[in-house]
Design an enzyme around this catalytic site. Structure first.
Site, PDB file in Angstrom:
ATOM      1  N   ASP A  70      -0.786  -1.696  14.492  1.00 56.65           N
ATOM      2  CA  ASP A  70      -1.068  -1.005  13.231  1.00 56.65           C
ATOM      3  C   ASP A  70      -1.230   0.457  13.644  1.00 56.65           C
ATOM      4  O   ASP A  70      -2.275   0.851  14.183  1.00 56.65           O
ATOM      5  CB  ASP A  70      -2.346  -1.543  12.583  1.00 56.65           C
ATOM      6  N   ASP A 102       0.858  -1.192   0.000  1.00 58.78           N
ATOM      7  CA  ASP A 102       0.000   0.000   0.000  1.00 58.78           C
ATOM      8  C   ASP A 102       0.886   1.231   0.000  1.00 58.78           C
ATOM      9  O   ASP A 102       1.954   1.235   0.627  1.00 58.78           O
ATOM     10  CB  ASP A 102      -0.857   0.077   1.281  1.00 58.78           C
ATOM     11  N   ASP A 138       0.688   7.805   8.278  1.00 57.44           N
ATOM     12  CA  ASP A 138       1.048   6.418   8.628  1.00 57.44           C
ATOM     13  C   ASP A 138       2.453   6.382   9.197  1.00 57.44           C
ATOM     14  O   ASP A 138       2.723   5.792  10.243  1.00 57.44           O
ATOM     15  CB  ASP A 138       1.119   5.540   7.355  1.00 57.44           C
ATOM     16  N   GLU A 162      -3.766  -6.643  13.356  1.00 58.13           N
ATOM     17  CA  GLU A 162      -5.115  -6.091  13.161  1.00 58.13           C
ATOM     18  C   GLU A 162      -6.160  -7.007  13.802  1.00 58.13           C
ATOM     19  O   GLU A 162      -6.914  -6.590  14.685  1.00 58.13           O
ATOM     20  CB  GLU A 162      -5.418  -5.913  11.664  1.00 58.13           C
ATOM     21  N   GLU A 218       2.747  -2.743  11.063  1.00 53.72           N
ATOM     22  CA  GLU A 218       2.351  -2.859   9.664  1.00 53.72           C
ATOM     23  C   GLU A 218       3.335  -2.114   8.758  1.00 53.72           C
ATOM     24  O   GLU A 218       3.542  -2.476   7.612  1.00 53.72           O
ATOM     25  CB  GLU A 218       0.945  -2.273   9.439  1.00 53.72           C
ATOM     26  N   GLU A 219       3.932  -1.069   9.289  1.00 55.68           N
ATOM     27  CA  GLU A 219       4.743  -0.179   8.459  1.00 55.68           C
ATOM     28  C   GLU A 219       6.183  -0.657   8.283  1.00 55.68           C
ATOM     29  O   GLU A 219       6.956  -0.009   7.591  1.00 55.68           O
ATOM     30  CB  GLU A 219       4.728   1.244   9.043  1.00 55.68           C
ATOM     31  N   LEU A 250      -1.679   3.326  12.214  1.00 55.43           N
ATOM     32  CA  LEU A 250      -2.799   4.108  11.668  1.00 55.43           C
ATOM     33  C   LEU A 250      -3.555   3.259  10.661  1.00 55.43           C
ATOM     34  O   LEU A 250      -3.114   3.065   9.527  1.00 55.43           O
ATOM     35  CB  LEU A 250      -2.269   5.397  11.020  1.00 55.43           C
ATOM     36  N   ASP A 251      -4.678   2.742  11.124  1.00 58.07           N
ATOM     37  CA  ASP A 251      -5.485   1.857  10.297  1.00 58.07           C
ATOM     38  C   ASP A 251      -6.544   2.673   9.551  1.00 58.07           C
ATOM     39  O   ASP A 251      -7.065   3.649  10.090  1.00 58.07           O
ATOM     40  CB  ASP A 251      -6.174   0.841  11.219  1.00 58.07           C
TER      41      ASP A 251
HETATM   42  P1  FDP Z   1      -6.835   0.506   4.688  1.00 54.88           P
HETATM   43  O1  FDP Z   1      -6.426  -0.420   3.592  1.00 54.88           O
HETATM   44  O2  FDP Z   1      -7.423   1.809   4.169  1.00 54.88           O
HETATM   45  O3  FDP Z   1      -5.746   0.727   5.707  1.00 54.88           O
HETATM   46  O4  FDP Z   1      -6.643  -2.461   7.507  1.00 54.88           O
HETATM   47  C1  FDP Z   1      -6.830  -2.224   6.206  1.00 54.88           C
HETATM   48  C2  FDP Z   1      -8.133  -1.536   5.859  1.00 54.88           C
HETATM   49  O5  FDP Z   1      -8.016  -0.183   5.515  1.00 54.88           O
HETATM   50  C3  FDP Z   1      -9.232  -1.582   6.937  1.00 54.88           C
HETATM   51  O6  FDP Z   1      -9.117  -0.580   7.900  1.00 54.88           O
HETATM   52  C4  FDP Z   1     -10.476  -1.463   6.139  1.00 54.88           C
HETATM   53  O7  FDP Z   1     -11.610  -1.983   6.777  1.00 54.88           O
HETATM   54  C5  FDP Z   1     -10.122  -2.216   4.884  1.00 54.88           C
HETATM   55  O8  FDP Z   1      -8.692  -2.252   4.798  1.00 54.88           O
HETATM   56  C6  FDP Z   1     -10.633  -1.541   3.648  1.00 54.88           C
HETATM   57  O9  FDP Z   1     -10.306  -2.319   2.555  1.00 54.88           O
HETATM   58  P2  FDP Z   1     -11.134  -2.175   1.184  1.00 54.88           P
HETATM   59  O10 FDP Z   1     -10.818  -0.817   0.666  1.00 54.88           O
HETATM   60  O11 FDP Z   1     -10.599  -3.254   0.318  1.00 54.88           O
HETATM   61  O12 FDP Z   1     -12.566  -2.348   1.521  1.00 54.88           O
END
Ligand code: FDP
Length: 340
Positions: free
Chosen positions: A130, A82, A88, A289, A111-112, A132-133
């Site tokens: 994580d 990502d 983040d 997570e 995560e980072e 910043l989720d």
């Molecule tokens: P993000 O990739 O934006 O960090 O943890 C990953 C996460 O967000 C969750 O917070 C979120 O519920 C999910 O992924 C969103 O993924 P989609 O965009 O594929 O729905």
């Protein structure tokens, strides 16, 4: 004419709403409950305080997003591929710094970062975080969160960290929780004795106990899943989503796991991130997570599975392992398992 005042119906200033106590501070709560920990030597309490402090700093930065140049991508990618957002990276630095300074943590998984940070061989605890989720929501002022899991190390204190210290089952967590940077900022955590939620009072710089002994409703009527990916769901997942519609459930998907989870904690509901054609193992990360939220959910009376197995029973074999996640109200999670 002088108006008579009915003294009996007029609350004195001491008993009125404005003078009501707003609950114990987080610090006092941690101190008062320290003897609940299996190894009550004070380090876990300090670790929770370090997390709270770092979250206040991150909260300050999150609230300034838009005013100073901390929005947008850095230009690098994290372990998942990502795009890393500036916040983040900043949150990761804040948490790593606070936890490294404290001295209670021997290793930090984030995560980072590709590999774990080897912090201090004398530390008793391993932390997975994580920072910043919900990164895709940072730039658009939508709720985001921090997720953390704390484990006691298995190898002797003072020796180098071992894979077994890091790759523990979620059931081995000694504490876990999350911080939600939403319309207000909340810290919710468990040490295995129920779940308590604290709301941040920014003018006082303190978290106050606002949600004591949280219980997730046994059943609910909200389902949270990214239906944009429906074409790549397996047939059983499609069938369960259809079942939710047939039941006239409400769909709510913020796309920030912490925010979706927290809403379901309060109102009852299920959050699902299933295996998809793009992510056959699921998208979310087990260690930093899913385990934390599974622990919180179970402590609040809810449930968490990967569709067939309890999340907390999965033995991880790699740092950034992914899993499908079905978490929320117990009855809804159990129902989903009859489909998938
Ligand atoms: P993000 O990739 O934006 O960090 O943890 C990953 C996460 O967000 C969750 O917070 C979120 O519920 C999910 O992924 C969103 O993924 P989609 O965009 O594929 O729905």
């Amino acid at each position: 004419m002088q108006r008579s005042i009915n003294k009996a119906n007029t609350p004195s200033i001491e008993t009125s709403r404005i003078a009501q106590p707003i609950g114990s501070t987080l610090d006092r709560f941690i101190k008062n409950n320290q003897d609940q920990f299996a190894y009550a030597s004070g380090e876990l309490s300090q670790l929770l305080r370090d997390i709270a402090l770092a979250s206040k700093v991150v909260n300050r930065e999150v609230n300034k997003a838009g005013l100073i140049d901390i929005m947008g991508a850095v230009g690098s990618q994290n372990t998942a591929g990502d795009d890393q957002q500036k916040l983040d990276v900043l949150a990761n630095i804040r948490f790593t710094r606070a936890l490294a300074k404290g001295g209670e943590v021997c290793a930090l998984v984030s995560e980072e970062a590709e590999t774990f940070a080897d912090l201090n061989n004398d530390g008793k605890y391993v932390i997975a975080i994580d920072p910043l989720d919900g990164s895709s929501n940072i730039d658009v002022n939508v709720s985001i969160g921090t997720i953390f899991s704390i484990y006691r190390r298995k190898s002797p204190v003072g020796t180098p960290i071992q894979p077994d210290d890091i790759l523990q089952r979620g059931a081995d967590q000694v504490a876990a929780g999350y911080v939600l940077y939403g319309s207000s900022t909340m810290l919710v955590y468990t040490t295995g004795h129920g779940v308590n939620g604290f709301t941040y009072e920014p003018t006082l710089g303190e978290y106050f106990l606002s949600h004591p002994d949280m219980h997730m409703p046994y059943d609910g009527r909200i389902y949270s899943i990214n239906e944009g990916s429906a074409n790549s769901f397996s047939q059983p997942v499609k069938d369960y989503v259809q079942y939710c519609k047939d039941q006239k459930y409400t769909a709510r998907y913020i796309g920030s796991l912490v925010a979706d989870f927290h809403r379901n904690m309060l109102k009852g509901g299920i959050y699902i991130y299933p295996a998809t054609a793009k992510d056959p193992q699921g998208k979310l990360r087990l260690i930093y997570e899913c385990n934390a939220l599974a622990f919180v959910a179970e402590q609040a009376g809810g449930s968490a599975t990967n569709g067939s197995m309890r999340i907390l029973d999965i033995k991880p074999d790699s740092l950034h392992q992914r899993t499908a996640l079905y978490v929320g109200s117990r009855n809804m999670v159990e129902k989903s398992a009859t489909f998938v």
